[in-house]
Design a protein around this motif. Structure first.
Motif, PDB file in Angstrom:
ATOM      1  N   SER A 333      44.608  24.695   1.464  1.00  0.00           N
ATOM      2  CA  SER A 333      43.789  25.849   1.116  1.00  0.00           C
ATOM      3  C   SER A 333      42.338  25.456   0.859  1.00  0.00           C
ATOM      4  O   SER A 333      41.404  26.142   1.286  1.00  0.00           O
ATOM      5  N   GLY A 334      42.119  24.334   0.165  1.00  0.00           N
ATOM      6  CA  GLY A 334      40.756  23.888  -0.092  1.00  0.00           C
ATOM      7  C   GLY A 334      40.009  23.562   1.175  1.00  0.00           C
ATOM      8  O   GLY A 334      38.810  23.881   1.314  1.00  0.00           O
ATOM      9  N   ALA A 335      40.691  22.940   2.130  1.00  0.00           N
ATOM     10  CA  ALA A 335      40.044  22.629   3.407  1.00  0.00           C
ATOM     11  C   ALA A 335      39.768  23.888   4.206  1.00  0.00           C
ATOM     12  O   ALA A 335      38.680  24.069   4.774  1.00  0.00           O
ATOM     13  N   ALA A 336      40.739  24.791   4.270  1.00  0.00           N
ATOM     14  CA  ALA A 336      40.562  26.042   5.008  1.00  0.00           C
ATOM     15  C   ALA A 336      39.414  26.856   4.420  1.00  0.00           C
ATOM     16  O   ALA A 336      38.566  27.384   5.150  1.00  0.00           O
ATOM     17  N   GLU A 337      39.386  26.972   3.109  1.00  0.00           N
ATOM     18  CA  GLU A 337      38.307  27.705   2.442  1.00  0.00           C
ATOM     19  C   GLU A 337      36.941  27.131   2.800  1.00  0.00           C
ATOM     20  O   GLU A 337      35.988  27.868   3.075  1.00  0.00           O
ATOM     21  N   THR A 338      36.834  25.817   2.820  1.00  0.00           N
ATOM     22  CA  THR A 338      35.551  25.179   3.091  1.00  0.00           C
ATOM     23  C   THR A 338      35.081  25.431   4.513  1.00  0.00           C
ATOM     24  O   THR A 338      33.924  25.778   4.752  1.00  0.00           O
ATOM     25  N   VAL A 339      35.961  25.252   5.473  1.00  0.00           N
ATOM     26  CA  VAL A 339      35.578  25.488   6.867  1.00  0.00           C
ATOM     27  C   VAL A 339      35.160  26.942   7.063  1.00  0.00           C
ATOM     28  O   VAL A 339      34.115  27.239   7.664  1.00  0.00           O
ATOM     29  N   LEU A 340      35.955  27.861   6.545  1.00  0.00           N
ATOM     30  CA  LEU A 340      35.645  29.276   6.717  1.00  0.00           C
ATOM     31  C   LEU A 340      34.347  29.657   6.011  1.00  0.00           C
ATOM     32  O   LEU A 340      33.539  30.419   6.538  1.00  0.00           O
ATOM     33  N   SER A 341      34.137  29.123   4.830  1.00  0.00           N
ATOM     34  CA  SER A 341      32.939  29.474   4.070  1.00  0.00           C
ATOM     35  C   SER A 341      31.678  28.912   4.708  1.00  0.00           C
ATOM     36  O   SER A 341      30.652  29.592   4.786  1.00  0.00           O
TER      37      SER A 341
END
Length: 415
Positions: A333-341
């Motif tokens: 989730s932390g990685a996904a959030e970062t890429v999307l943000s």
């Protein structure tokens, strides 16, 4: 929401240039949907291929996404002189993803061939189409060759793990199945951009005699028990909602962003490629920290530890067969959030999300961080992770994703 989107929960994004300021994902327009049609078609095709012919190991399926869309991103990044941009890029994306999927999921060749024909039928015949197809196939072959023998096949991922003798804090197989440890081999695999699997290894978890650890365990004991008297109905629903595969749960959010982007075909391909290469490396880094510290799961600590042991305590959900620290759902989730943000901005227009592990429940989100926040809580309320393991996981995922985004030119360089 379509049946396909309900079935796959990770959704696609529109990528902005990495060196520009992040902006919120724009609302989709009719023209925007037209521009996104080819990428969306192949996004859905990839999701369906994984769902019907994927591997039993999540990171292997993440690798399949990464290989196909990395090839597409490389093939669409530059357009040769003398050909039309859009036909070339559409043909290149379709050919790249098709070639990778046919190679990695050959049982779906008939369906993949039909989708490629359908895509090419919408592109005018001519040099742009021919050269685009050639470029896509060339980059797919290159990406497949690069990842040959990378240790992300199911057998390598679940390489045997020698369980250490029983001792306070040391991971042991957990009830009810007491299954052998899984994902040990991830830490031995070859990453996409990390130098080594331990490049972002977390610091150690709290000491067993620390106040932080006592608080962590008390929270799980109270809120994560199957028969908890303090967990609310909403908290129980949250735990169930995020209990399934992260790859599945994030397929729809990524698709939402992809469908709303106005960054063009190259940007779309780049977004999906960076998302999944970051997530492969995150899963490698996660297993490195997990097996470096081998921290026992809450169910083992509560049943057998020194802090008021309760041999009958049972978590709300079955504990996965690998160590507690850090939480893999949280790192994802932390990685996904970062890429999307970074690529689309931290917020987005409202979108709905469903979960295969919470039938009939629909939730609405307006920011990628909301998904991370719920993941942190959910694993505690499921009774399968400490809050420290979840919060550390978010940090690790963000660190790996930032590293991936910082190496975009090297990763996407076409040859």
């Amino acid at each position: 929401m379509s049946a396909l989107r309900t079935r796959f929960a990770l959704a696609a994004l529109g990528a902005t240039a990495l060196l520009t300021t992040s902006v919120a994902v724009p609302q989709a327009t009719a023209a925007g949907h037209d521009r996104a049609a080819t990428a969306l078609a192949w996004y859905d095709t990839t999701a369906e291929t994984i769902a019907t012919a994927g591997a039993p190991t999540q990171v292997t399926n993440s690798r399949t996404w990464a290989v196909g869309w990395l090839a597409a991103a490389r093939a669409t990044r530059a357009v040769p002189d003398g050909v039309e941009r859009r036909p070339y890029q559409e043909a290149a994306l379709a050919a790249a993803v098709h070639r990778a999927l046919v190679t990695l999921a050959p049982s779906r060749t008939e369906q993949l061939d039909a989708q490629l024909t359908a895509t090419l039928d919408t592109i005018p015949d001519g040099p742009a189409e021919r050269r685009g197809v050639a470029a896509g196939q060339r980059q797919a072959d290159r990406a497949l060759a690069e990842r040959q023998g990378d240790g992300l096949d199911p057998a390598s991922v679940n390489a045997p793990y020698p369980v250490r003798p029983t001792a306070p804090g040391v991971w042991q197989p957990t009830p009810p199945a007491y299954a052998p440890a899984t994902q040990y081999g991830n830490r031995l695999a070859r990453p996409f951009t990390l130098t080594t699997a331990d490049q972002f290894r977390l610091g150690p978890p709290p000491a067993l005699d620390s106040a932080r650890y006592a608080a962590d365990l008390a929270e799980v004991r109270a809120y994560g028990a199957a028969d908890s008297a303090v967990r609310s109905a909403r908290q129980t629903e949250t735990a169930a909602f995020w209990y399934g595969s992260s790859l599945t749960l994030y397929t729809e959010p990524l698709r939402v962003a992809l469908s709303r982007t106005e960054q063009g075909i190259a940007g779309q391909a780049r977004l999906v490629a960076l998302f999944h290469t970051a997530l492969v490396d995150t899963q490698i880094a996660t297993s490195d920290s997990k097996y470096a510290y081998e921290r026992w799961r809450p169910v083992t600590a509560i049943r057998t530890g020194d802090l008021d042991p309760d041999p009958d305590w049972t978590p709300l959900h079955t504990t996965p067969a690998h160590p507690d620290y850090p939480s893999g759902h949280a790192t994802y989730s932390g990685a996904a959030e970062t890429v999307l943000s970074v690529l689309t901005g931290p917020g987005t227009a409202p979108f709905e999300l469903t979960s295969p592990t919470a039938p009939g429940v629909t939730r609405t989100y307006t920011a990628w961080k909301q998904l991370s926040d719920e993941n942190v809580d959910a694993r505690v309320w499921s009774g399968i992770h400490t809050r420290t393991a979840d919060e550390a996981g978010i940090t690790l995922g963000r660190n790996v994703a930032r590293h991936t985004l910082g190496n975009v030119d090297r990763l996407l360089a076409a040859r």
